[in-house]
Design a protein around this motif. Structure first.
Motif, mmCIF file in Angstrom:
data_model
loop_
_atom_site.group_PDB
_atom_site.id
_atom_site.type_symbol
_atom_site.label_atom_id
_atom_site.label_comp_id
_atom_site.label_asym_id
_atom_site.label_seq_id
_atom_site.Cartn_x
_atom_site.Cartn_y
_atom_site.Cartn_z
ATOM 1 N N HIS A 136 0.850 -1.272 -0.004
ATOM 2 C CA HIS A 136 -0.102 -0.068 0.091
ATOM 3 C C HIS A 136 0.969 1.252 -0.039
ATOM 4 C CE1 HIS A 136 -3.256 2.720 0.821
ATOM 5 N NE2 HIS A 136 -2.527 3.167 1.723
ATOM 6 N N PRO A 192 1.322 11.689 -8.975
ATOM 7 C CA PRO A 192 0.924 10.276 -9.191
ATOM 8 C C PRO A 192 1.097 9.720 -10.715
ATOM 9 C CG PRO A 192 -0.774 11.461 -7.774
ATOM 10 C CD PRO A 192 0.341 12.693 -8.439
ATOM 11 N N MET A 218 3.175 6.417 -11.641
ATOM 12 C CA MET A 218 2.467 5.250 -12.168
ATOM 13 C C MET A 218 3.386 4.665 -13.527
ATOM 14 S SD MET A 218 -1.650 5.936 -12.184
ATOM 15 C CE MET A 218 -2.029 7.171 -11.286
ATOM 16 N N HIS A 269 2.645 -1.352 -11.618
ATOM 17 C CA HIS A 269 1.827 -2.361 -10.628
ATOM 18 C C HIS A 269 1.323 -1.678 -9.439
ATOM 19 C CE1 HIS A 269 6.222 -2.453 -10.111
ATOM 20 N NE2 HIS A 269 6.042 -2.868 -8.859
ATOM 21 N N LEU A 270 1.741 -0.561 -8.835
ATOM 22 C CA LEU A 270 1.350 -0.048 -7.726
ATOM 23 C C LEU A 270 0.250 1.094 -7.911
ATOM 24 C CD1 LEU A 270 4.611 0.600 -5.891
ATOM 25 C CD2 LEU A 270 2.886 -1.389 -5.514
ATOM 26 N N SER A 271 -0.446 1.310 -6.948
ATOM 27 C CA SER A 271 -1.622 2.091 -7.060
ATOM 28 C C SER A 271 -1.310 3.436 -6.370
ATOM 29 C CB SER A 271 -2.919 1.470 -6.190
ATOM 30 O OG SER A 271 -4.064 2.687 -6.361
ATOM 31 N N PHE A 272 -1.458 4.663 -7.112
ATOM 32 C CA PHE A 272 -1.199 5.926 -6.676
ATOM 33 C C PHE A 272 -2.310 6.733 -6.973
ATOM 34 C CE2 PHE A 272 2.667 4.207 -8.269
ATOM 35 C CZ PHE A 272 3.623 4.286 -7.606
ATOM 36 N N GLU A 273 -3.593 6.291 -7.438
ATOM 37 C CA GLU A 273 -4.810 7.062 -7.660
ATOM 38 C C GLU A 273 -5.251 7.851 -6.550
ATOM 39 O OE1 GLU A 273 -4.579 3.708 -8.304
ATOM 40 O OE2 GLU A 273 -4.400 3.711 -10.534
ATOM 41 N N HIS A 274 -5.150 7.068 -5.450
ATOM 42 C CA HIS A 274 -5.593 7.760 -4.219
ATOM 43 C C HIS A 274 -4.934 9.191 -3.525
ATOM 44 C CE1 HIS A 274 -2.703 5.083 -2.908
ATOM 45 N NE2 HIS A 274 -2.617 5.596 -1.853
#
Length: 186
Positions: free
Chosen positions: A82, A101, A105, A110-115
């Motif tokens: 996370h 972000p 990206m 492969h990691l989530s940065f949208e938040h």
């Protein structure tokens, strides 16, 4: 049963190497790991493989992400990773200024940065002569306390947190060297 948190400082960054030699900020924004830093990560990964982590938390700063992927990319427990900006480094140097972000990206798809907000590092206040806004101490201390509360509220009992020296110093009372681990019981 107590919650166990392993606080792991990132490997040596280009900023760390230059600053150790000169004592000056080299203006390495979002500094990546050096070759030594990558070796430090490889060496530490073997030791961490024996822990059954349920979650890995990393800051969005490149040196922390590189450390996280090197330490946990093939970890036997396959803990989810996370990305969280709450435990980012105290912004006092160029290396602590992050990237948007969308840029992260592209480098780490492969990691989530949208938040994350577009500018997730400290940026409110007067810009210093180096071209960024330093984070006041009281804001930093409040963020450390908020992160501690956030960890306490997490359901996982065994967590690895990859982050930064000054932040972990404030959180644990212990200043960590590159790739050093401090154990925090909550």
């Amino acid at each position: 049963m107590p919650k166990i948190v392993h606080c792991i400082r990132h490997g040596q960054s280009t900023f760390n190497a230059h600053f150790a030699e000169t004592g000056e900020d080299p203006m390495h924004f979002d500094a990546p790991l050096t070759e030594l830093g990558l070796r430090q990560v490889t060496e530490r990964a073997q030791e961490l493989r024996r822990h059954p982590y349920e979650l890995v938390i990393t800051t969005p700063l490149t040196r922390a992400i590189q450390t996280t992927l090197g330490l946990f990319g093939d970890h036997p427990a396959a803990p989810p990773i996370h990305v969280e900006c709450l435990h980012r480094e105290h912004l006092a140097s160029s290396c602590d200024v992050g990237r948007a972000p969308a840029q992260l990206m592209r480098d780490f798809p492969h990691l989530s940065f949208e938040h994350l907000a577009e500018v997730w590092w400290h940026h409110e206040g007067e810009m210093d002569p180096r071209g960024f806004v330093c984070e006041p101490g009281h804001i930093f201390e409040g963020r450390v306390n908020e992160f501690r509360r956030w960890l306490v509220e997490r359901p996982e009992r065994m967590i690895a947190v990859v982050g930064h020296g000054t932040f972990f110093g404030q959180l644990t009372g212990q200043y960590l060297g590159n790739c050093e681990v401090a154990v925090l019981e909550l």
